[in-house]
Motif scaffolding. Structure first.
Motif, PDB file in Angstrom:
ATOM      1  N   SER A 170      20.207  29.262  42.935  1.00 23.55           N
ATOM      2  CA  SER A 170      20.165  28.900  44.343  1.00 23.55           C
ATOM      3  C   SER A 170      19.185  29.803  45.089  1.00 23.55           C
ATOM      4  CB  SER A 170      21.565  29.021  44.953  1.00 23.55           C
ATOM      5  OG  SER A 170      22.468  28.131  44.334  1.00 23.55           O
ATOM      6  N   THR A 171      18.882  29.415  46.311  1.00 22.18           N
ATOM      7  CA  THR A 171      17.966  30.196  47.145  1.00 22.18           C
ATOM      8  C   THR A 171      18.619  30.483  48.485  1.00 22.18           C
ATOM      9  OG1 THR A 171      16.056  29.137  46.102  1.00 22.18           O
ATOM     10  CG2 THR A 171      15.674  30.267  48.196  1.00 22.18           C
ATOM     11  N   VAL A 172      18.555  31.723  48.914  1.00 28.00           N
ATOM     12  CA  VAL A 172      19.141  32.130  50.187  1.00 28.00           C
ATOM     13  C   VAL A 172      18.474  31.402  51.350  1.00 28.00           C
ATOM     14  CG1 VAL A 172      19.314  34.060  51.819  1.00 28.00           C
ATOM     15  CG2 VAL A 172      19.900  34.410  49.416  1.00 28.00           C
ATOM     16  N   PHE A 173      19.307  30.956  52.284  1.00 27.53           N
ATOM     17  CA  PHE A 173      18.811  30.497  53.575  1.00 27.53           C
ATOM     18  C   PHE A 173      18.931  31.681  54.525  1.00 27.53           C
ATOM     19  CE2 PHE A 173      19.546  29.135  57.881  1.00 27.53           C
ATOM     20  CZ  PHE A 173      18.560  28.183  58.089  1.00 27.53           C
ATOM     21  N   THR A 174      17.829  32.081  55.141  1.00 26.10           N
ATOM     22  CA  THR A 174      17.830  33.262  56.003  1.00 26.10           C
ATOM     23  C   THR A 174      17.635  32.881  57.461  1.00 26.10           C
ATOM     24  OG1 THR A 174      16.831  34.543  54.204  1.00 26.10           O
ATOM     25  CG2 THR A 174      16.802  35.524  56.382  1.00 26.10           C
ATOM     26  N   PRO A 180      10.664  34.534  55.933  1.00 26.24           N
ATOM     27  CA  PRO A 180      10.538  33.075  55.850  1.00 26.24           C
ATOM     28  C   PRO A 180      11.738  32.479  55.121  1.00 26.24           C
ATOM     29  CG  PRO A 180       9.188  34.092  54.166  1.00 26.24           C
ATOM     30  CD  PRO A 180       9.751  35.219  54.996  1.00 26.24           C
ATOM     31  N   SER A 181      11.969  31.197  55.310  1.00 24.70           N
ATOM     32  CA  SER A 181      13.085  30.542  54.648  1.00 24.70           C
ATOM     33  C   SER A 181      12.814  29.049  54.554  1.00 24.70           C
ATOM     34  CB  SER A 181      14.388  30.764  55.426  1.00 24.70           C
ATOM     35  OG  SER A 181      15.475  30.127  54.808  1.00 24.70           O
ATOM     36  N   PHE A 182      13.361  28.439  53.493  1.00 32.33           N
ATOM     37  CA  PHE A 182      13.348  26.987  53.442  1.00 32.33           C
ATOM     38  C   PHE A 182      14.224  26.452  54.569  1.00 32.33           C
ATOM     39  CE2 PHE A 182      12.188  27.983  49.023  1.00 32.33           C
ATOM     40  CZ  PHE A 182      11.089  27.133  48.863  1.00 32.33           C
ATOM     41  N   ASP A 183      14.058  25.167  54.895  1.00 30.26           N
ATOM     42  CA  ASP A 183      14.803  24.585  56.004  1.00 30.26           C
ATOM     43  C   ASP A 183      16.293  24.495  55.720  1.00 30.26           C
ATOM     44  OD1 ASP A 183      12.509  24.271  57.498  1.00 30.26           O
ATOM     45  OD2 ASP A 183      12.147  22.226  56.815  1.00 30.26           O
ATOM     46  N   GLU A 184      16.662  24.388  54.453  1.00 27.22           N
ATOM     47  CA  GLU A 184      18.061  24.289  54.065  1.00 27.22           C
ATOM     48  C   GLU A 184      18.301  25.162  52.835  1.00 27.22           C
ATOM     49  OE1 GLU A 184      20.378  22.677  55.691  1.00 27.22           O
ATOM     50  OE2 GLU A 184      19.052  21.693  57.132  1.00 27.22           O
ATOM     51  N   VAL A 189      24.936  26.611  44.820  1.00 27.60           N
ATOM     52  CA  VAL A 189      25.669  27.345  45.850  1.00 27.60           C
ATOM     53  C   VAL A 189      24.795  27.402  47.099  1.00 27.60           C
ATOM     54  CG1 VAL A 189      26.634  29.586  46.499  1.00 27.60           C
ATOM     55  CG2 VAL A 189      26.859  28.774  44.148  1.00 27.60           C
ATOM     56  N   ALA A 190      25.383  27.152  48.250  1.00 28.63           N
ATOM     57  CA  ALA A 190      24.651  27.335  49.513  1.00 28.63           C
ATOM     58  C   ALA A 190      24.959  28.741  50.015  1.00 28.63           C
ATOM     59  CB  ALA A 190      25.075  26.293  50.538  1.00 28.63           C
ATOM     60  N   TYR A 191      23.911  29.544  50.180  1.00 25.68           N
ATOM     61  CA  TYR A 191      24.116  30.942  50.549  1.00 25.68           C
ATOM     62  C   TYR A 191      23.249  31.255  51.760  1.00 25.68           C
ATOM     63  CZ  TYR A 191      25.494  35.784  49.675  1.00 25.68           C
ATOM     64  OH  TYR A 191      26.070  37.040  49.777  1.00 25.68           O
ATOM     65  N   ALA A 192      23.888  31.584  52.875  1.00 27.13           N
ATOM     66  CA  ALA A 192      23.157  31.891  54.108  1.00 27.13           C
ATOM     67  C   ALA A 192      23.401  33.333  54.516  1.00 27.13           C
ATOM     68  CB  ALA A 192      23.591  30.953  55.231  1.00 27.13           C
ATOM     69  N   ARG A 193      22.328  34.014  54.888  1.00 26.64           N
ATOM     70  CA  ARG A 193      22.426  35.370  55.429  1.00 26.64           C
ATOM     71  C   ARG A 193      21.983  35.283  56.887  1.00 26.64           C
ATOM     72  NH1 ARG A 193      19.840  39.740  53.228  1.00 26.64           N
ATOM     73  NH2 ARG A 193      21.699  40.984  52.758  1.00 26.64           N
ATOM     74  N   LEU A 194      22.922  35.527  57.807  1.00 28.92           N
ATOM     75  CA  LEU A 194      22.688  35.351  59.233  1.00 28.92           C
ATOM     76  C   LEU A 194      22.398  36.708  59.859  1.00 28.92           C
ATOM     77  CD1 LEU A 194      25.570  32.786  59.883  1.00 28.92           C
ATOM     78  CD2 LEU A 194      23.255  32.393  59.035  1.00 28.92           C
ATOM     79  N   MET A 195      21.173  36.872  60.328  1.00 29.41           N
ATOM     80  CA  MET A 195      20.668  38.190  60.694  1.00 29.41           C
ATOM     81  C   MET A 195      20.198  38.287  62.145  1.00 29.41           C
ATOM     82  SD  MET A 195      18.488  38.661  57.140  1.00 29.41           S
ATOM     83  CE  MET A 195      18.031  40.361  57.439  1.00 29.41           C
TER      84      MET A 195
END
Length: 259
Positions: A170-174, A180-184, A189-195
């Motif tokens: 999987s790839t982190v959504f940042t 930079p980040s992909f749009d989704e 696994v969906a993994y988001a780091r909210l910064m």
């Protein structure tokens, strides 16, 4: 939103030892030794940063397992010695040392492994594929789930996405204005780091923003198929991270244990 509808969404913070949280998250007078036990009953996941900086022992993972509720999950940042190198294809020994350090002691509480790369590390298709080929699918009887936290804009290309899909990582959504980040979030696994927490907002993120993140998390949990979702509030105004995580969990129908 019902708790059942959000049963495969985990929300947490980075680590559990942070002095400012002793003023606004942990009860006054709580001993430092009891902070993990408390935090793990107010949140549903924690991203462990200590594993990025040093090699833990099996006893540490066993202790974390025993101090937390049955339905709690840890995500682990992989060793920097595996990712912060010029030639990723040469990371085999560091990967093996990290994976073999006792992760399996977490049992069902072992969540995704996050492999974080330096913002200065550009995408090299051949070298990165060699790295992905080194990642083990299992440790003992435990299936490992790998998440790539790529932070250089050169990764935001179809060639990287193709490799990630091939190796089932999987790839982190940042949520950040620095990386930079992909749009989704992509992958099993969906993994988001909210910064982007704001120190002037009581819950770090404004109420409308948290409403939107709750809706996004629910959408990610079913599209493109049902999958686990991890949403971690980290960096930004870190002192607000527990409040942000708690407010998002409330929107998802999750209730903490009584203090």
């Amino acid at each position: 939103m019902s708790k059942a509808s959000a049963s495969n969404i985990r929300v947490g913070v980075g680590g559990w030892t942070f002095a400012p949280w002793r003023d606004n998250f942990y009860p006054k007078g709580l001993s430092h030794a009891k902070e993990l036990g408390y935090a793990s009953r107010q949140l549903s996941a924690i991203e462990v940063n200590g594993t990025y900086y040093s090699t833990m022992k099996p006893e540490s993972f066993r202790k974390w397992h025993d101090e937390t509720p049955d339905d709690f999950v840890f995500s682990l940042k992989a060793s920097r010695y595996a990712t912060n190198r010029k030639v990723l294809a040469e990371a085999g020994d560091s990967i093996a040392r990290f994976v073999g350090s006792g992760l399996a002691e977490l049992g069902d509480k072992l969540g995704p492994i996050v492999w974080q790369f330096m913002p200065t590390k550009p995408f090299d298709a051949e070298d990165f594929e060699a790295f992905l080929a080194l990642l083990p699918k299992k440790e003992g009887s435990r299936t490992l789930r790998h998440v790539m936290d790529v932070r250089h804009e050169s990764f935001i290309v179809p060639a990287y996405q193709k490799l990630a899909k091939k190796y089932k990582v999987s790839t982190v959504f940042t949520d950040s204005d620095k990386f930079p980040s992909f749009d989704e979030p992509e992958g099993e696994v969906a993994y988001a780091r909210l910064m982007m927490a704001d120190a002037t907002v009581q819950t770090g993120y404004a109420p409308k923003a948290l409403d939107a993140w709750a809706e996004r998390g629910l959408a990610w949990s079913t599209a493109p198929k049902k999958r686990d979702v991890f949403m971690c509030f980290i960096n930004g105004a870190k002192e607000k991270a527990p409040a942000a995580a708690g407010a998002l969990l409330e929107r998802l129908g999750w209730k903490p244990e009584a203090a």
